[in-house]
Design a protein around this motif. Structure first.
Motif, PDB file in Angstrom:
ATOM      1  N   ASN A   1       0.868  -1.266  -0.077  1.00 21.28           N
ATOM      2  CA  ASN A   1      -0.091   0.199  -0.121  1.00 21.28           C
ATOM      3  C   ASN A   1       0.931   1.265   0.147  1.00 21.28           C
ATOM      4  OD1 ASN A   1      -2.726  -0.568  -0.436  1.00 21.28           O
ATOM      5  ND2 ASN A   1      -3.299  -0.658   1.789  1.00 21.28           N
ATOM      6  N   THR A   2       2.072   1.140   0.670  1.00 24.29           N
ATOM      7  CA  THR A   2       2.896   2.241   0.758  1.00 24.29           C
ATOM      8  C   THR A   2       3.484   2.633  -0.871  1.00 24.29           C
ATOM      9  OG1 THR A   2       3.501   1.908   2.845  1.00 24.29           O
ATOM     10  CG2 THR A   2       4.821   3.244   1.594  1.00 24.29           C
ATOM     11  N   VAL A   3       3.732   1.470  -1.431  1.00 20.20           N
ATOM     12  CA  VAL A   3       4.317   1.779  -2.711  1.00 20.20           C
ATOM     13  C   VAL A   3       2.974   2.499  -3.739  1.00 20.20           C
ATOM     14  CG1 VAL A   3       5.033   0.446  -4.799  1.00 20.20           C
ATOM     15  CG2 VAL A   3       5.929  -0.199  -2.491  1.00 20.20           C
ATOM     16  N   LEU A   4       1.786   2.013  -3.347  1.00 16.22           N
ATOM     17  CA  LEU A   4       0.659   2.407  -4.466  1.00 16.22           C
ATOM     18  C   LEU A   4       0.598   3.925  -3.930  1.00 16.22           C
ATOM     19  CD1 LEU A   4      -1.930  -0.248  -3.796  1.00 16.22           C
ATOM     20  CD2 LEU A   4      -0.462   0.225  -6.049  1.00 16.22           C
ATOM     21  N   LEU A   5       0.754   4.517  -2.725  1.00 15.62           N
ATOM     22  CA  LEU A   5       0.377   5.807  -2.426  1.00 15.62           C
ATOM     23  C   LEU A   5       1.408   6.478  -2.928  1.00 15.62           C
ATOM     24  CD1 LEU A   5      -1.237   6.377   0.975  1.00 15.62           C
ATOM     25  CD2 LEU A   5      -2.149   6.612  -1.285  1.00 15.62           C
ATOM     26  N   LEU A   6       2.769   6.257  -2.891  1.00 13.40           N
ATOM     27  CA  LEU A   6       3.962   6.855  -3.281  1.00 13.40           C
ATOM     28  C   LEU A   6       3.888   7.030  -4.825  1.00 13.40           C
ATOM     29  CD1 LEU A   6       7.036   5.350  -1.300  1.00 13.40           C
ATOM     30  CD2 LEU A   6       5.896   7.671  -0.996  1.00 13.40           C
ATOM     31  N   THR A   7       3.550   6.117  -5.560  1.00 14.29           N
ATOM     32  CA  THR A   7       3.222   6.281  -6.875  1.00 14.29           C
ATOM     33  C   THR A   7       2.180   6.989  -7.428  1.00 14.29           C
ATOM     34  OG1 THR A   7       4.060   3.878  -7.309  1.00 14.29           O
ATOM     35  CG2 THR A   7       2.885   4.909  -9.108  1.00 14.29           C
ATOM     36  N   SER A   8       1.080   7.273  -6.564  1.00 19.45           N
ATOM     37  CA  SER A   8       0.034   8.050  -6.878  1.00 19.45           C
ATOM     38  C   SER A   8       0.349   9.364  -6.503  1.00 19.45           C
ATOM     39  CB  SER A   8      -1.188   7.628  -5.996  1.00 19.45           C
ATOM     40  OG  SER A   8      -0.926   7.928  -4.599  1.00 19.45           O
ATOM     41  N   SER A   9       1.437   9.711  -5.712  1.00 21.19           N
ATOM     42  CA  SER A   9       1.776  11.133  -5.495  1.00 21.19           C
ATOM     43  C   SER A   9       2.574  11.519  -6.627  1.00 21.19           C
ATOM     44  CB  SER A   9       2.480  11.045  -4.056  1.00 21.19           C
ATOM     45  OG  SER A   9       1.568  11.207  -2.865  1.00 21.19           O
ATOM     46  N   LEU A  10       3.449  10.528  -6.971  1.00 21.16           N
ATOM     47  CA  LEU A  10       4.346  10.882  -8.364  1.00 21.16           C
ATOM     48  C   LEU A  10       3.317  11.182  -9.431  1.00 21.16           C
ATOM     49  CD1 LEU A  10       6.884  11.175  -9.887  1.00 21.16           C
ATOM     50  CD2 LEU A  10       6.336   8.460 -10.334  1.00 21.16           C
ATOM     51  N   LEU A  11       2.126  10.626  -9.550  1.00 17.50           N
ATOM     52  CA  LEU A  11       1.247  10.812 -10.879  1.00 17.50           C
ATOM     53  C   LEU A  11       0.556  12.316 -10.503  1.00 17.50           C
ATOM     54  CD1 LEU A  11      -0.453   7.613 -11.567  1.00 17.50           C
ATOM     55  CD2 LEU A  11       1.370   8.789 -12.923  1.00 17.50           C
TER      56      LEU A  11
END
Length: 208
Positions: A70-80
């Motif tokens: 889930n941490t990876v998902l949120l970090l990627t979403s912040s990048l987007l």
């Protein structure tokens, strides 16, 4: 098709003035949100210092691998979301991608809750406590409150991103309005991401 007026809203006389007011209001709101979650994190650390064995017992039962995903998902979403602000031609796709990752985050959190309900450790879903130390149950209560509250914030962020995606797709916002709303939603999204970055080690890793 309804398109908003290019003029700033009353009582502002210029878009720069309205944007500065919006930024100030948003930062005050974000500060209040940060203080709320900061209080929960401080309580969690107080529990760790006062009841290390009970907290360690509770933390050992948490699904940290799911939380890591889930941490990876949120970090990627912040990048987007960052790309949405910096790449105007790709703003809609970046917004949609961030929203999809936010939905995946919530789905993964739902799976985690489901496992904890099955194991009888999630507060409110078991008739008896499975923990030997009372402090372990108290920490699980704090875990549930903090993660459920954060999940609600993720849901709100996803809703805002999808709303802006739809408005931009239908060309219902003037350029200045679209840019200002994108900036405000991006700030909120990054706050939600930053809160999780603090919650993740506090709840899942320290003391394991």
């Amino acid at each position: 098709m309804i398109r908003s007026d290019e003029r700033p809203a009353d009582p502002f006389v210029a878009w720069a003035q309205q944007r500065e007011a919006a930024r100030l209001g948003m930062w005050l709101f974000l500060a209040s949100e940060a203080m709320m979650f900061g209080s929960l994190i401080m309580v969690a650390w107080f529990f760790r210092l006062r009841h290390p064995s009970g907290v360690a017992e509770a933390v050992a039962g948490l699904h940290y691998l799911l939380a890591t995903g889930n941490t990876v998902l949120l970090l990627t979403s912040s990048l987007l979301m960052t790309l949405a602000v910096s790449e105007p031609r790709r703003v809609r796709w970046c917004l949609l991608g961030a929203a999809v990752l936010g939905v995946l985050f919530l789905g993964c959190k739902g799976v985690e809750y489901g496992l904890e309900i099955h194991e009888g450790v999630l507060p409110g879903f078991s008739d008896h406590s499975t923990w030997q130390a009372p402090s372990a149950q108290l920490f699980m209560n704090l875990y549930f409150i903090a993660t459920a509250l954060h999940g609600l914030h993720v849901l709100i962020a996803v809703g805002l991103a999808l709303w802006l995606y739809s408005a931009l797709k239908r060309d219902r916002l003037a350029p200045h309005q679209g840019a200002m709303r994108l900036e405000m939603i991006s700030l909120y999204w990054h706050l939600v991401d930053g809160i999780w970055i603090l919650l993740f080690p506090t709840l899942y890793l320290v003391g394991r």
